[in-house]
Scaffold this motif. Structure first.
Motif, PDB file in Angstrom:
ATOM      1  N   THR A 259       0.798  -1.228   0.000  1.00 30.88           N
ATOM      2  CA  THR A 259       0.000   0.000   0.000  1.00 30.88           C
ATOM      3  C   THR A 259       0.832   1.280   0.000  1.00 30.88           C
ATOM      4  OG1 THR A 259      -0.115   0.140   2.432  1.00 30.88           O
ATOM      5  CG2 THR A 259      -1.791  -1.198   1.343  1.00 30.88           C
ATOM      6  N   CYS A 386      -6.332  -1.151  -3.310  1.00 31.54           N
ATOM      7  CA  CYS A 386      -5.725   0.176  -3.177  1.00 31.54           C
ATOM      8  C   CYS A 386      -5.850   0.967  -4.468  1.00 31.54           C
ATOM      9  CB  CYS A 386      -4.259   0.055  -2.767  1.00 31.54           C
ATOM     10  SG  CYS A 386      -4.065  -0.316  -1.016  1.00 31.54           S
ATOM     11  N   ARG A 390      -8.376   3.091  -1.894  1.00 29.26           N
ATOM     12  CA  ARG A 390      -7.455   2.833  -0.784  1.00 29.26           C
ATOM     13  C   ARG A 390      -8.121   2.991   0.589  1.00 29.26           C
ATOM     14  NH1 ARG A 390      -1.667   3.407  -1.098  1.00 29.26           N
ATOM     15  NH2 ARG A 390      -2.060   4.400  -3.085  1.00 29.26           N
TER      16      ARG A 390
END
Length: 461
Positions: A259, A386, A390
């Motif tokens: 991420t 994401c 996200r």
């Protein structure tokens, strides 16, 4: 009287239907939003029209109007239409962007997809230009689309020495004033907390972290110590602890490595080496295996394409490639999924997801469910989530950290702390939308005491 030099041979450029057929002069006042002035156009006395807008911006290749061109800053009366004109073809018609006017030869813009723009994504394909999207085509800048916001902002009128003194008094003598500590740490940015640590040592010759450890315990201690760690160090520390000792916390590896931005990952890798004297790639290889290992090694390179340009032709090709590597064959070519999901930008991946659904008549996330299992499945899905949204990914992680019996406090603390200055406002909004209850409500029911008070102070309750 004609406008000198307008229209050029062949009519006005790149604006279908303008001027109307048979009308070769510049439109009179009141038509097509050209401003009316006393005496009309041309001015009384037979003068000439005012200077034309700069031709470099009227209209520029790629759309009408061009920034800086026509209409000029301040605009002509009636232009742009109510709501404003999007800054370029393909801009989402979201609040703040305005709505394009209806007009001859202009079909408007497609509405944003149902996935929402919270997680960024490609610009929408404009219609009314033959239905063809330019390739490549610029996506809206991430900052414009995501509008991310943390719940913690830097405190105004910050004074590190004053805060250090407050913390010293809170820990001095018998007992601890936890509320005084909460009031400081929940309302200062991470950068300000680092300054408080330095001021504390300068003023008292003592280490603030050691004093806090001696005064606190349990979850409140873990939360406050996390808040005082620099962000990069906290990520590196979390990864080290996820791979240290018996067993591996694979979900922590996924949450961080899948991420973060390229720059964040490179800083984490360097910090991991300098603080713990270890090579993160070697630790990953020692603690994981197979396709999951390869995915994480790809992630810790920090080499994902981060341009905001969406190439729709490449998205179509990647979608076809992924279909042939999974649903379209017996068995799965895992390396193909690794290559596409580890290298493409998040806006590009969003376009690929949309192209895949048209090819396979199935969502790419559900195809990964069918083709993969275990940690590599969770890693690939985290990347796609994401790309699509996200904040929704982190909202889901927070929900599952508190769902059912017991609480995964380390996950709860880690996400609340690491997102508190980035996008916790959006995560809270997605949490309410997804689970019909607020994040604060769930935290309040799953935690207690000073730990609960500090968590709620961070999330803005």
């Amino acid at each position: 009287m004609s406008y000198p030099g307008y229209p050029p041979s062949g009519g006005y450029p790149a604006f279908p239907g303008y001027p109307p057929t048979g009308q070769e002069s510049y439109p009179p006042a009141g038509q097509f939003s050209y401003p009316a002035v006393p005496g009309g156009y041309p001015p009384a006395g037979g003068g000439t029209f005012p200077a034309a807008p700069p031709t470099a911006g009227f209209p520029a290749p790629g759309g009408f109007p061009a920034p800086g061109g026509f209409p000029a800053p301040g605009g002509y009366t009636g232009a742009p239409q109510a709501g404003g004109m999007p800054p370029y073809p393909g801009a989402p018609t979201a609040p703040g962007f305005g709505v394009p006017p209806a007009g001859p030869g202009f079909g408007g813009y497609q509405q944003p997809s149902a996935q929402s723009y919270a997680g960024g994504g490609p610009a929408q394909i404009p219609v009314g230009y033959g239905g063809q999207a330019p390739s490549p085509m610029p996506a809206p800048p991430a900052a414009m689309v995501q509008c991310t916001q943390g719940t913690i902002q830097a405190a105004p009128d910050f004074n590190a020495e004053r805060d250090a003194e407050i913390l010293r008094k809170a820990m001095k003598g018998f007992g601890t004033d936890e509320q005084a500590i909460i009031n400081v740490v929940a309302n200062r940015s991470n950068d300000q907390r680092q300054k408080i640590k330095a001021a504390f040592k300068t003023m008292y010759g003592k280490d603030l972290i050691k004093d806090l450890k001696s005064e606190l315990s349990g979850n409140i201690e873990e939360l406050i110590l996390a808040l005082f760690m620099p962000g990069t160090y906290y990520d590196a520390w979390s990864l080290r602890h996820a791979m240290k000792g018996a067993g591996t916390q694979e979900r922590v590896l996924i949450e961080i490595l899948c991420t973060r931005t390229n720059q964040e990952i490179r800083e984490i890798v360097n910090c991991y080496k300098s603080e713990f004297g270890r090579d993160i790639e070697q630790d990953i290889r020692s603690d994981t295996s197979g396709h999951f290992e390869r995915l994480l090694v790809s992630m810790c390179q920090g080499n994902r394409d981060e341009t905001q340009t969406v190439d729709y032709q490449k998205a179509q090709e990647d979608a076809q490639r992924l279909y042939q590597a999974g649903e379209g064959k017996l068995g799965t070519d895992e390396s193909c999924f690794n290559m596409v999901l580890a290298t493409r930008s998040f806006p590009q991946l969003k376009a690929t997801v949309e192209a895949y659904s048209r090819i396979a008549n199935r969502d790419l996330l559900s195809s990964i469910d069918r083709e993969f299992s275990g940690n590599v499945e969770r890693g690939l899905k985290a990347i796609l989530q994401c790309a699509l949204n996200r904040p929704a990914f982190f909202a889901e992680r927070l929900y599952h950290s508190m769902k059912g019996a017991g609480t995964d406090d380390s996950t709860l603390i880690r996400i609340i702390v690491t997102r508190s200055e980035i996008d916790l406002v959006q995560i809270k909004q997605m949490f309410t939308q997804m689970y019909q209850k607020t994040l604060a409500t769930m935290i309040a029911s799953d935690t207690s005491g000073d730990y609960r008070r500090l968590l709620l102070a961070i999330v803005g309750q």
